[in-house]
Design a protein around this motif. Structure first.
Motif, short mmCIF file in Angstrom:
data_model
loop_
_atom_site.label_atom_id
_atom_site.label_comp_id
_atom_site.label_asym_id
_atom_site.label_seq_id
_atom_site.Cartn_x
_atom_site.Cartn_y
_atom_site.Cartn_z
N UNK A 16 0.85 -1.18 0.00
CA UNK A 16 0.00 0.00 0.00
C UNK A 16 0.89 1.23 0.00
N UNK A 17 0.44 2.26 -0.68
CA UNK A 17 1.14 3.55 -0.66
C UNK A 17 0.37 4.57 0.18
N UNK A 18 -0.59 4.09 0.99
CA UNK A 18 -1.45 4.98 1.78
C UNK A 18 -1.37 4.66 3.27
N UNK A 19 -0.27 4.11 3.71
CA UNK A 19 -0.09 3.80 5.12
C UNK A 19 -0.21 5.05 5.98
N UNK A 20 0.42 6.13 5.54
CA UNK A 20 0.49 7.34 6.34
C UNK A 20 -0.89 7.93 6.63
N UNK A 21 -1.88 7.62 5.82
CA UNK A 21 -3.23 8.17 6.00
C UNK A 21 -3.85 7.74 7.33
N UNK A 22 -3.41 6.61 7.88
CA UNK A 22 -4.00 6.09 9.09
C UNK A 22 -5.29 5.33 8.88
N UNK A 23 -5.73 5.21 7.63
CA UNK A 23 -7.00 4.54 7.33
C UNK A 23 -6.83 3.22 6.62
N UNK A 24 -5.60 2.87 6.27
CA UNK A 24 -5.39 1.66 5.46
C UNK A 24 -5.00 0.45 6.30
N UNK A 25 -4.02 0.59 7.18
CA UNK A 25 -3.66 -0.52 8.07
C UNK A 25 -4.57 -0.44 9.29
N UNK A 26 -5.55 -1.34 9.33
CA UNK A 26 -6.62 -1.27 10.33
C UNK A 26 -6.63 -2.53 11.18
N UNK A 27 -7.25 -2.43 12.35
CA UNK A 27 -7.33 -3.58 13.24
C UNK A 27 -8.23 -4.67 12.68
N UNK A 28 -9.26 -4.27 11.95
CA UNK A 28 -10.19 -5.24 11.37
C UNK A 28 -10.77 -4.68 10.09
N UNK A 29 -10.75 -5.46 9.01
CA UNK A 29 -11.33 -5.03 7.75
C UNK A 29 -12.86 -4.99 7.87
N UNK A 30 -13.47 -3.98 7.28
CA UNK A 30 -14.93 -3.94 7.25
C UNK A 30 -15.50 -5.10 6.46
N UNK A 31 -14.75 -5.57 5.48
CA UNK A 31 -15.15 -6.72 4.67
C UNK A 31 -13.87 -7.41 4.23
N UNK A 32 -13.79 -8.71 4.37
CA UNK A 32 -12.61 -9.46 3.93
C UNK A 32 -12.84 -9.92 2.50
N UNK A 33 -12.15 -9.27 1.57
CA UNK A 33 -12.22 -9.67 0.17
C UNK A 33 -11.23 -10.79 -0.11
N UNK A 34 -9.99 -10.58 0.28
CA UNK A 34 -8.91 -11.54 0.02
C UNK A 34 -8.32 -11.95 1.36
N UNK A 35 -8.14 -13.24 1.55
CA UNK A 35 -7.77 -13.72 2.88
C UNK A 35 -6.27 -13.69 3.12
N UNK A 36 -5.92 -13.35 4.36
CA UNK A 36 -4.54 -13.39 4.80
C UNK A 36 -4.28 -14.66 5.58
N UNK A 37 -3.50 -14.56 6.65
CA UNK A 37 -3.17 -15.75 7.43
C UNK A 37 -4.33 -16.23 8.29
N UNK A 38 -5.15 -15.29 8.76
CA UNK A 38 -6.23 -15.66 9.67
C UNK A 38 -7.42 -14.73 9.46
N UNK A 39 -8.57 -15.30 9.19
CA UNK A 39 -9.81 -14.55 9.08
C UNK A 39 -10.65 -14.80 10.33
N UNK A 40 -11.74 -14.06 10.52
CA UNK A 40 -12.61 -14.33 11.66
C UNK A 40 -13.15 -15.76 11.68
N UNK A 41 -13.17 -16.42 10.51
CA UNK A 41 -13.65 -17.80 10.43
C UNK A 41 -12.55 -18.83 10.66
N UNK A 42 -11.27 -18.42 10.62
CA UNK A 42 -10.20 -19.36 10.86
C UNK A 42 -9.01 -19.14 9.95
N UNK A 43 -8.00 -19.99 10.11
CA UNK A 43 -6.78 -19.92 9.32
C UNK A 43 -6.94 -20.68 8.01
N UNK A 44 -5.92 -20.57 7.14
CA UNK A 44 -5.93 -21.37 5.91
C UNK A 44 -6.12 -22.84 6.21
N UNK A 45 -5.32 -23.36 7.13
CA UNK A 45 -5.38 -24.79 7.44
C UNK A 45 -6.74 -25.19 8.01
#
Length: 296
Positions: free
Chosen positions: A166-195
């Protein structure tokens, strides 16, 4: 010189980069993105991602000459465009390609585990590397409707490694504690991990921002590994909406080599990478100091 950081062998300068060893933040950023690619990897970027697109071509012309580059809109394999155009669906991006995959061919390859790395960004990115490109705010009444994932939800679950940016880190609005909607999954979603969810993908490996570079710890949580010389740890903490974990061996980001800068300027003479940056960021320009190149 507006600021000097001689302890790192870098000087901060005012103005645009030049051919004498100076370089701008957009150039440094794209070089860092390119370095997340390993040689011989099969690498893909999504639609409308100029920084990632340029980074892939830089990697192919420098340290990863045997990578397989898959263009994001045309699915062309290892094209040799004369320049990177402003749009990702341009005929020039098919020039010299070994093959052009069909849409379903690429998704089948990703499901089989034959794609090693994908680049992803988002309007929101959480500490575990989940990204949101769907909507900001409540999904039934969003404040902002974004473009959508275009298949990234499937691909992020099965591709070997993800390089986030991201080129918008400094805005304070991009790196968030929780996404409003998970489009693409990372290591852990509210439903669980990849495994736990039965997916085979390896999840995010790197997150590059205009303030620093993160990897992911054993918990799958983002961890700051490198910072730019004109950015303080306090600035990064203030702009990060989740717990800022910092590596014990925190260092300055490695400086671009002259070969990397030459490759970048050759493939992106129009500077399409700059379109992703806020105007105030583009004033950040650096040059090597007389006492040498920084060691990271």
């Amino acid at each position: 010189m507006s600021q000097q950081t001689h302890e790192h062998g870098i000087e901060r300068t005012d103005g645009r980069s030049s051919e004498n060893g100076s370089f701008s933040i957009d150039e440094w950023f794209v070089v860092l993105l390119s370095r997340t690619i390993r040689d011989r990897e099969v690498v893909f970027h999504g639609f409308g991602s100029p920084c990632a697109q340029v980074a892939m071509h830089v990697a192919r012309h420098t340290h990863a000459r045997d990578m397989l580059l898959v263009e994001g809109a045309t699915y062309a394999l290892n094209p040799d465009p004369p320049f990177i155009p402003p749009t990702g669906n341009d005929l020039s991006l098919q020039q010299g390609a070994a093959y052009r995959m069909r849409f379903e061919e690429f998704f089948d390859a990703a499901l089989r585990g034959d794609v090693d790395r994908m680049f992803l960004s988002g309007g929101q990115i959480d500490p575990y590397g989940n990204t949101n490109v769907t909507a900001i705010g409540a999904i039934d009444r969003p404040k902002v409707k974004l473009g959508g994932g275009g298949g990234g939800c499937n691909l992020s679950a099965t591709i070997g490694h993800l390089s986030l940016w991201t080129t918008r880190h400094r805005s304070g609005r991009t790196l968030v504690d929780q996404c409003d909607f998970v489009t693409d999954m990372g290591h852990r979603t509210p439903e669980g991990t990849h495994a736990e969810l039965g997916f085979t993908g390896g999840g995010p490996e790197w997150l590059v921002t205009e303030l620093g570079v993160f990897d992911y710890d054993e918990d799958g949580h983002a961890r700051l590994r490198q910072v730019f010389p004109d950015v303080s740890l306090e600035e990064i903490k203030a702009a990060t909406g989740f717990e800022l974990r910092v590596a014990a061996d925190l260092r300055m980001v490695p400086v671009p080599s002259l070969a990397e800068l030459a490759a970048l300027r050759a493939v992106d003479p129009l500077g399409v990478r700059r379109s992703e940056f806020a105007p105030q960021e583009l004033g950040r320009t650096f040059t090597r100091a007389e006492n040498g190149v920084c060691a990271c």
